[in-house]
Design a protein around this motif. Sequence first.
Motif, PDB file in Angstrom:
ATOM      1  N   LEU B 249       0.821  -1.209   0.000  1.00  0.00           N
ATOM      2  CA  LEU B 249       0.000   0.000   0.000  1.00  0.00           C
ATOM      3  C   LEU B 249       0.861   1.267   0.000  1.00  0.00           C
ATOM      4  O   LEU B 249       0.515   2.266  -0.621  1.00  0.00           O
ATOM      5  CB  LEU B 249      -0.941  -0.002   1.199  1.00  0.00           C
ATOM      6  N   ASP B 250       2.005   1.179   0.665  1.00  0.00           N
ATOM      7  CA  ASP B 250       2.927   2.317   0.668  1.00  0.00           C
ATOM      8  C   ASP B 250       3.357   2.667  -0.749  1.00  0.00           C
ATOM      9  O   ASP B 250       3.366   3.834  -1.151  1.00  0.00           O
ATOM     10  CB  ASP B 250       4.186   1.966   1.490  1.00  0.00           C
ATOM     11  N   LYS B 251       3.704   1.608  -1.492  1.00  0.00           N
ATOM     12  CA  LYS B 251       4.151   1.817  -2.879  1.00  0.00           C
ATOM     13  C   LYS B 251       3.007   2.359  -3.726  1.00  0.00           C
ATOM     14  O   LYS B 251       3.205   3.256  -4.560  1.00  0.00           O
ATOM     15  CB  LYS B 251       4.678   0.508  -3.460  1.00  0.00           C
ATOM     16  N   LYS B 254       2.528   5.971  -3.082  1.00  0.00           N
ATOM     17  CA  LYS B 254       3.542   6.803  -3.727  1.00  0.00           C
ATOM     18  C   LYS B 254       3.278   6.953  -5.233  1.00  0.00           C
ATOM     19  O   LYS B 254       3.439   8.033  -5.799  1.00  0.00           O
ATOM     20  CB  LYS B 254       4.938   6.229  -3.484  1.00  0.00           C
ATOM     21  N   SER B 255       2.884   5.844  -5.872  1.00  0.00           N
ATOM     22  CA  SER B 255       2.570   5.918  -7.304  1.00  0.00           C
ATOM     23  C   SER B 255       1.432   6.893  -7.539  1.00  0.00           C
ATOM     24  O   SER B 255       1.443   7.686  -8.487  1.00  0.00           O
ATOM     25  CB  SER B 255       2.146   4.556  -7.844  1.00  0.00           C
ATOM     26  N   ILE B 260      -0.756  12.252  -9.189  1.00  0.00           N
ATOM     27  CA  ILE B 260      -1.349  13.548  -8.823  1.00  0.00           C
ATOM     28  C   ILE B 260      -0.408  14.680  -9.216  1.00  0.00           C
ATOM     29  O   ILE B 260      -0.822  15.690  -9.771  1.00  0.00           O
ATOM     30  CB  ILE B 260      -1.661  13.591  -7.303  1.00  0.00           C
ATOM     31  N   LYS B 261       0.897  14.453  -8.993  1.00  0.00           N
ATOM     32  CA  LYS B 261       1.893  15.479  -9.346  1.00  0.00           C
ATOM     33  C   LYS B 261       1.874  15.734 -10.854  1.00  0.00           C
ATOM     34  O   LYS B 261       1.896  16.880 -11.311  1.00  0.00           O
ATOM     35  CB  LYS B 261       3.276  15.013  -8.878  1.00  0.00           C
ATOM     36  N   LEU B 262       1.819  14.652 -11.616  1.00  0.00           N
ATOM     37  CA  LEU B 262       1.793  14.793 -13.072  1.00  0.00           C
ATOM     38  C   LEU B 262       0.580  15.609 -13.512  1.00  0.00           C
ATOM     39  O   LEU B 262       0.674  16.509 -14.345  1.00  0.00           O
ATOM     40  CB  LEU B 262       1.778  13.415 -13.734  1.00  0.00           C
ATOM     41  N   ARG B 391      17.694   7.918 -17.595  1.00  0.00           N
ATOM     42  CA  ARG B 391      18.446   6.777 -17.061  1.00  0.00           C
ATOM     43  C   ARG B 391      18.597   6.882 -15.549  1.00  0.00           C
ATOM     44  O   ARG B 391      18.468   5.895 -14.835  1.00  0.00           O
ATOM     45  CB  ARG B 391      19.837   6.723 -17.698  1.00  0.00           C
ATOM     46  N   ALA B 392      18.849   8.082 -15.084  1.00  0.00           N
ATOM     47  CA  ALA B 392      19.118   8.261 -13.658  1.00  0.00           C
ATOM     48  C   ALA B 392      17.848   8.154 -12.820  1.00  0.00           C
ATOM     49  O   ALA B 392      17.878   7.687 -11.690  1.00  0.00           O
ATOM     50  CB  ALA B 392      19.764   9.623 -13.423  1.00  0.00           C
ATOM     51  N   GLU B 393      16.742   8.576 -13.391  1.00  0.00           N
ATOM     52  CA  GLU B 393      15.523   8.689 -12.601  1.00  0.00           C
ATOM     53  C   GLU B 393      14.327   8.490 -13.538  1.00  0.00           C
ATOM     54  O   GLU B 393      14.078   9.317 -14.404  1.00  0.00           O
ATOM     55  CB  GLU B 393      15.481  10.105 -11.990  1.00  0.00           C
ATOM     56  N   THR B 394      13.639   7.391 -13.371  1.00  0.00           N
ATOM     57  CA  THR B 394      12.539   7.133 -14.305  1.00  0.00           C
ATOM     58  C   THR B 394      11.370   8.086 -14.071  1.00  0.00           C
ATOM     59  O   THR B 394      10.651   8.426 -14.987  1.00  0.00           O
ATOM     60  CB  THR B 394      12.039   5.673 -14.200  1.00  0.00           C
ATOM     61  N   GLU B 395      11.225   8.517 -12.820  1.00  0.00           N
ATOM     62  CA  GLU B 395      10.167   9.471 -12.511  1.00  0.00           C
ATOM     63  C   GLU B 395      10.464  10.821 -13.147  1.00  0.00           C
ATOM     64  O   GLU B 395      11.613  11.172 -13.333  1.00  0.00           O
ATOM     65  CB  GLU B 395      10.147   9.712 -11.004  1.00  0.00           C
ATOM     66  N   GLY B 396       9.411  11.575 -13.381  1.00  0.00           N
ATOM     67  CA  GLY B 396       9.630  12.926 -13.907  1.00  0.00           C
ATOM     68  C   GLY B 396       8.735  13.177 -15.097  1.00  0.00           C
ATOM     69  O   GLY B 396       8.569  12.312 -15.950  1.00  0.00           O
TER      70      GLY B 396
END
Lengths: 122, 445
Positions: B249-251, B254-255, B260-262, B391-396
């Motif tokens: 549930l934590d994960k 976060k997803s 929501i951020k997007l 490559r460094a960070e898939t999020e964003g």
Amino acid sequence: MAKKVLIIEDEEVMINLLERKLSQEGYKVETARDGEEGLGKMKKEKPDLVLLDIIMPRKGGFEVMEEMQKDKELRDIPVIVISNSGQPVELDKAKELGAQDWLIKTEFDPQEVIEKVKNQIG
Amino acid sequence: MKKNLNEKTKMKRLEPGIKEFSEMGREKEFKELDRIAKMLVRRDFELLQIRERREKELKELEERTKQLTESRTILLNILEDVEEARGSAEEERDKTLAIIENFPEGLLLFDKENNLVSINPKTRDFFKIEPKELIGKNITDLTEVSVLTSLIKVLGKEIEGIYQKELELKEDLVLSISTIPVLREKEKIGTLVTLRDITRDKIVERLKTEFVSIAAHQLRTPLSAIKWTIRMILDGDVGEISKEQRDFLDKTYKSNERMIKLINDLLNVTRIEEGRFLYNIQKQDIIEIAKRVIDPLKEMAQRKGLKFEIKFPKGRMPKVDVDSEKISLAIQNLVDNAIHYTKTGSVRVSLEFEKEKNQFLFSVQDTGIGIPKAQQKRIFSRFFRTATAIRAETEGTGLGLFIAKNIIEAHGGKIWFESEEGKGSTFCFSLPVRKKEFEEFIEGF
């Protein structure tokens, strides 16, 4: 005696969550699915606080607040607006119409809602 | 016979005389002959000379004729060339005229004194004007033509260099105006003004923005429900949960937060595009705003093992006209990037007041992955992320810097960066305490 909170919100899940959370905190909870129903319940139940959504069928949150302003009996019930969009224009309008506080759904946790309710009515 | 004899005798008698005489005559004859011969030789020689001369002259004549013929040919060729050049020049001119006449954009040509030289039919259509009355007039006189007033206002009396400035001429006509200096050997000889009809583009753009806005709003409702539900389960409001359930549930939580951020980013972008981005502009303490944003980020950096330094000015500082929510977002995006894209080392945040320029200067320096040179140009574009960043960070979302740039520029500031791949980046922005353009910008709201 337990304080009474009226939730006016058209999203079923939100109502369920808030109802549960508030009940756990010892509040007596009434619910309404739109503004029209909400105003009716307000007159009947005389809640200590109203949690009010803005975009709803039949009568929206702003109209509800406008009508509350005109009604001597309802004028002084504190309102916390639960906004979905969080656009500054909306929040300012809510303030103008006498809302005590507001929260943006995506930015708040249920626990923070409780805190805001407690701030108003203890 | 007798006669012959006589004659013979006579002859005999005459003989010595004759002999003498004939000898004398012969000599004379010889001389004469010699003279004649010499004369003949001379004549012959003269004739030869004459012939030679004649031949030479003939040759020269021939040569000259040849030359003349050649010259004639050349001349004819030149004439032909000239004719051809004139023909092609005319053809060129006709072509150019045809292009100007049928050009889908409006064109106005001014000479270097800013007198109107020519306008094409499209321009006539846009403004419903007759060129006859306008050609030759100076731009300062054109302001008196009421339909042109708004255009001249955009161009300025000196016809400034402008690029794709929008002008809403009528409700159903929006023009994009650009000016191009006309140069001849580096010397400016005039200005070409182009007017492009972007009415349709604007409609499409608005529809797109509205769509994104509505879609994002609609998405927020279920996302809020998910967020609240998971939160309540995690808080134990609906009973005990196992550790494994909690991890999952934590994960999920976060997803959901990422989503929501997007969506919030998308909504911000649509608001930027709709031009109604800044809203609540008030005099604010920028240091206070920066502190509020940076403090939680500092913790995040330290958890990651990064050195985090903050340098803020001391003493009384002027307050700045800002939309504090938006400025917070810009600072947040820049510092957040620095922390996200730095594995080891440090992040240095500094804010200083430049008294002589009456502006604040914010900078955040990291020792992170940096931005490859080839991709530096696109770093502020929407949805752009460098290959190294992915490559460094898939999020964003690739929206953070685009949003930051728009926020800073809307406040009359500038944003820039220096970066070296593998070494780190420094992002800076300036924020004027007050700015004329900024005031005009606010008045427009």
